[in-house]
Design a protein around this motif. Structure first.
Motif, short mmCIF file in Angstrom:
data_model
loop_
_atom_site.label_atom_id
_atom_site.label_comp_id
_atom_site.label_asym_id
_atom_site.label_seq_id
_atom_site.Cartn_x
_atom_site.Cartn_y
_atom_site.Cartn_z
N ASP A 229 0.84 -1.20 0.00
CA ASP A 229 0.00 0.00 0.00
C ASP A 229 0.88 1.24 0.00
OD1 ASP A 229 -2.25 -1.63 0.16
OD2 ASP A 229 -2.21 -1.64 2.34
N PHE A 230 0.46 2.25 -0.78
CA PHE A 230 1.24 3.47 -0.92
C PHE A 230 0.32 4.69 -0.78
CE2 PHE A 230 3.12 0.14 -3.50
CZ PHE A 230 4.43 0.10 -3.01
N ALA A 231 0.82 5.72 -0.14
CA ALA A 231 0.09 6.97 0.01
C ALA A 231 0.65 8.00 -0.97
CB ALA A 231 0.19 7.49 1.43
N ILE A 232 -0.24 8.78 -1.59
CA ILE A 232 0.15 9.84 -2.52
C ILE A 232 -0.54 11.12 -2.09
CG2 ILE A 232 0.17 10.60 -4.92
CD1 ILE A 232 -0.24 7.64 -5.71
N VAL A 233 0.26 12.17 -1.82
CA VAL A 233 -0.29 13.50 -1.49
C VAL A 233 0.33 14.48 -2.48
CG1 VAL A 233 -0.62 15.27 0.27
CG2 VAL A 233 -0.48 12.85 0.95
N PRO A 234 -0.34 14.76 -3.60
CA PRO A 234 0.27 15.56 -4.67
C PRO A 234 0.63 16.98 -4.22
CG PRO A 234 -1.69 14.43 -5.45
CD PRO A 234 -1.69 14.29 -3.97
N ALA A 235 1.78 17.44 -4.68
CA ALA A 235 2.19 18.82 -4.39
C ALA A 235 1.62 19.79 -5.40
CB ALA A 235 3.73 18.91 -4.40
N GLU A 236 1.10 19.28 -6.52
CA GLU A 236 0.47 20.13 -7.53
C GLU A 236 -0.63 19.34 -8.23
OE1 GLU A 236 2.91 21.11 -10.90
OE2 GLU A 236 4.20 19.37 -10.57
N THR A 237 -1.61 20.07 -8.75
CA THR A 237 -2.70 19.45 -9.50
C THR A 237 -2.27 19.27 -10.95
OG1 THR A 237 -4.37 20.48 -8.08
CG2 THR A 237 -5.08 19.73 -10.25
N ARG B 144 -5.42 13.43 -0.43
CA ARG B 144 -4.68 12.20 -0.11
C ARG B 144 -5.29 11.03 -0.86
NH1 ARG B 144 -4.78 7.99 3.82
NH2 ARG B 144 -2.68 7.29 4.41
N TYR B 145 -4.42 10.25 -1.46
CA TYR B 145 -4.83 9.07 -2.21
C TYR B 145 -4.05 7.87 -1.66
CZ TYR B 145 -6.35 12.71 -5.47
OH TYR B 145 -6.93 13.84 -6.03
#
Length: 358
Positions: free
Chosen positions: A278-286, A337-338
């Motif tokens: 499992d991995f978390a992704i919190v984008p710094a830009e759209t 958060r994804y």
């Protein structure tokens, strides 16, 4: 009690079969020819299982209007019994069929049944994926509720385990199931009882006659082993120890802190067949992002977005049996958060498998 000349000894009395679960046809995956046996087995074994951490939403359809409150509560308790084993799946009751993966009816005369695992995703949101056709408050009914939810989690009938060593009196089985209360045609009896699963679809080599996924059978339908010819198989009334072992193998308790990945970072997938990362992704830009695997591997990737503290399905990709890697092209939004859940079917090539975000 003395036995008169008109009575058979107790061990030879033929008992009527109980109501049985009538499993719908199983969707067979379309895989290219020439896959290695190990690769094919890994895909077939995992294909109906959900990625761990999925929130399975269930909905009682309008047909449940005729069910008593006790019936509905028995289904709710059956979901809770599976959850209490300590698995990573969550179950949530919702009101809207369009928001659910599992849709439950109580249509009498249609038997009790459920689609198996992810096969439910191919069913229209206007249709049932599970049905209960008899009283769930009896011991047999309580077992039925837990049995059908076992199907919904991705598990098949235990008596169809090819390692069980069951030799049937086939014509007697057909005749028994053609009679009340089941009234099954031959093809339905074959599909649900006599048909053996492929060894590729079964984990381990043991048969568990106490499994909640086992049918009860009266004496006389099984020729061998002799014990079951003489005694039959009693009605499993609870989730067995081995059921608990296997459901926790597929859905272990989750790590609350998945590994965070960033753009242009690759992470090696050091997983055994059937395991998950499992991995978390919190984008710094759209912007548009790509998420994909590298190397020779078969995976299913499911991306969830966190909404009001709960993970909601966003998109998915399954590359099982293909020679290309899994790829997701998605627009992700800054600050949201994804969570990406990746279950490995198999790493079939000579190199290592990895996952990367671009």
């Amino acid at each position: 009690m003395a036995v008169t000349h008109n009575e058979a000894p107790p061990s030879e009395v033929e008992e009527a079969a109980p109501f049985y679960c009538a499993q719908p046809p199983v969707t067979e995956p379309v895989l290219r020819p020439g896959l290695s046996p190990a690769r094919l087995s890994a895909i077939l074994l995992s294909r109906t299982k959900w990625v761990n951490g999925t929130v399975l939403r269930y909905c009682f359809l309008n047909e449940a209007d005729g069910a008593s409150a006790e019936q509905l509560d028995e289904v709710r308790q059956a979901f809770q019994d599976w959850k209490d084993i300590g698995i990573g799946l969550e179950f949530r009751e919702v009101d809207q069929p369009s928001e659910s993966e599992i849709r439950i009816g109580f249509r009498q005369g249609d038997g009790s049944w459920s689609y198996v695992g992810r096969d439910a995703l191919g069913i229209s949101t206007r249709e049932r994926t599970m049905n209960f056709g008899w009283d769930l408050t009896s011991p047999h009914g309580k077992a039925t509720a837990r049995h059908e939810i076992g199907h919904a989690l991705g598990f098949a009938h235990e008596h169809q385990n090819p390692f069980a060593g069951i030799e049937w009196d086939e014509e007697k089985v057909y005749a028994t199931l053609a009679s009340p209360p089941n009234n099954w045609p031959r093809e339905q009896t074959f599909h649900n009882i006599l048909r053996k699963l492929s060894t590729s679809e079964v984990e381990g080599s043991d048969w568990d006659p106490e499994s909640i996924m086992e049918y009860p059978f009266p004496p006389g339908l099984i020729l061998r082993p002799e014990k079951y010819h003489r005694d039959g198989i009693p009605d499993p009334v609870a989730i067995s120890k081995r059921d608990k072992k296997y459901v926790k193998r597929w859905y272990p308790r989750l790590d609350d802190k998945p590994t965070e990945i960033h753009p242009f970072q690759s992470v090696e997938l050091t997983l055994a067949a059937g395991e998950q990362a499992d991995f978390a992704i919190v984008p710094a830009e759209t912007r548009m992002y790509e998420i994909g695997t590298l190397g020779d591997s078969d995976v299913v990737m499911v991306l969830f977005e966190e909404v009001d503290g709960e993970l909601r399905y966003f998109t998915a990709e399954d590359d099982s049996g293909a020679d290309s890697n899994a790829r997701l092209k998605v627009r992700l939004f800054e600050g949201r958060r994804y969570v990406l859940r990746t279950r490995l079917y198999s790493a079939w090539g000579p190199g290592k498998a990895a996952l990367m975000l671009w």
